[in-house]
Design an enzyme around this catalytic site. Sequence first.
Site, mmCIF file in Angstrom:
data_model
loop_
_atom_site.group_PDB
_atom_site.id
_atom_site.type_symbol
_atom_site.label_atom_id
_atom_site.label_comp_id
_atom_site.label_asym_id
_atom_site.label_seq_id
_atom_site.Cartn_x
_atom_site.Cartn_y
_atom_site.Cartn_z
ATOM 1 C CB THR A 26 -0.908 0.044 1.247
ATOM 2 O OG1 THR A 26 -0.094 -0.163 2.409
ATOM 3 C CG2 THR A 26 -1.969 -1.042 1.204
ATOM 4 C CD GLU B 250 15.791 -0.593 -1.544
ATOM 5 O OE1 GLU B 250 15.361 -1.729 -1.749
ATOM 6 O OE2 GLU B 250 16.089 -0.183 -0.405
ATOM 7 C CG ASP C 170 10.549 -1.821 3.816
ATOM 8 O OD1 ASP C 170 9.451 -2.012 4.364
ATOM 9 O OD2 ASP C 170 10.970 -2.509 2.871
#
Length: 388
Positions: A35, A162, A174
Amino acid sequence: MKEKLYSAFIGKYGDGGDIRMYFAPGRVNLIGEHTDYNGGHVFPCALTLGTYGVARKRQDSKLRFYSMNFESIGIVESDLNDLVPDKKAGWTNYPKGVLWAFKERGYQMDCGMDVLIYGDIPNGSGLSSSASLEVLTGVMLKDLYGFEVSLPDIALIGQYSENNFNGCNCGIMDQFASAMGKKDHAIFLDTNTLEYEYAPVKLEDAKIVITNSKVKHSLVDSAYNDRRNECERALKELKEVTDIQALGDLTEEEFEKYKEAIKDDVCRRRAKHAVYENQRTIHAEAALKAGNVEQFGKYMNESHVSLRDDYEVSCEEIDVLVELAWKIPGVIGSRITGGGFGGCTVSIVKNEAVDTFIEEVQKGYQEKCHKKAEIYVVDIGDGAHRLS
């Protein structure tokens, strides 16, 4: 642990200078999967497992990295003036990516550094070892070089690195959980606005149990980016019939009303998961806040079914682990956690059932999948920080 790391650093790089030590946790997401790049809510918590770093500034522009987890690789050298992705650089592409992203934002490092890393997050488990390493690097740079940068910004820089340096189109969850974790609390985060609140996780007669399938996933090499592209295609078609900015803007009822605008059946199922999972997460957080842990567990179970059937990010081994857990009395809820395609499950298990859970899940998994599952009863810890 700190003495062991300090000694290892001295052994590799020599004594002297201003040697500093840091920690950034891994995370487990209790509910709200896939999500975070769809403008929805997530509900992760930081773990006491994570990544430790020891660092010291150098007099030149060299960067030297050493991981106690990959001792055979030895010291990997790079340079502040040569921050480009390189397959040969292996794991060091993650800290290098953060250094690159800091420079992209205008932060200038006047010298390189020696870095030693040790992580106790199982590699490839889906507990965010890469995000932990990125946030660790960000906290290290903030402290060593005196940069004025907030922890939420460090999370965003980690995500940016990332996405753009390491090529994985991950969302913000994260890195945010690793940077902003709080002991005994989960983070109810709106990924669209980055508004968040801490929710106490009061499991008076239960524990959070993580089961590692030992099936390693690689988000860059997996279908993770495909799922994101499928959601973007669905959103584009929905925008033609309703005024939304993200899939997370829709309720279940609104999705059912407009879903035929999504031409492709696969994209429609991906979008359905994103919408329903977001609403599930909102309801689950409210249930936990009200002390209704049993209802929270039901939402966890529904989440797994959606991730398995509509989003298709589970795998045979993970489904076996979840189905074994569901059959055990005292298991309140169990689901896949993380990006998927392997990794871990997260379960909430009543205290009196924990030993049975460990025994039954390990036995059943060995019989069905011929693999040994690793099981951890975990604690919720604080976010990234310098160690005294």
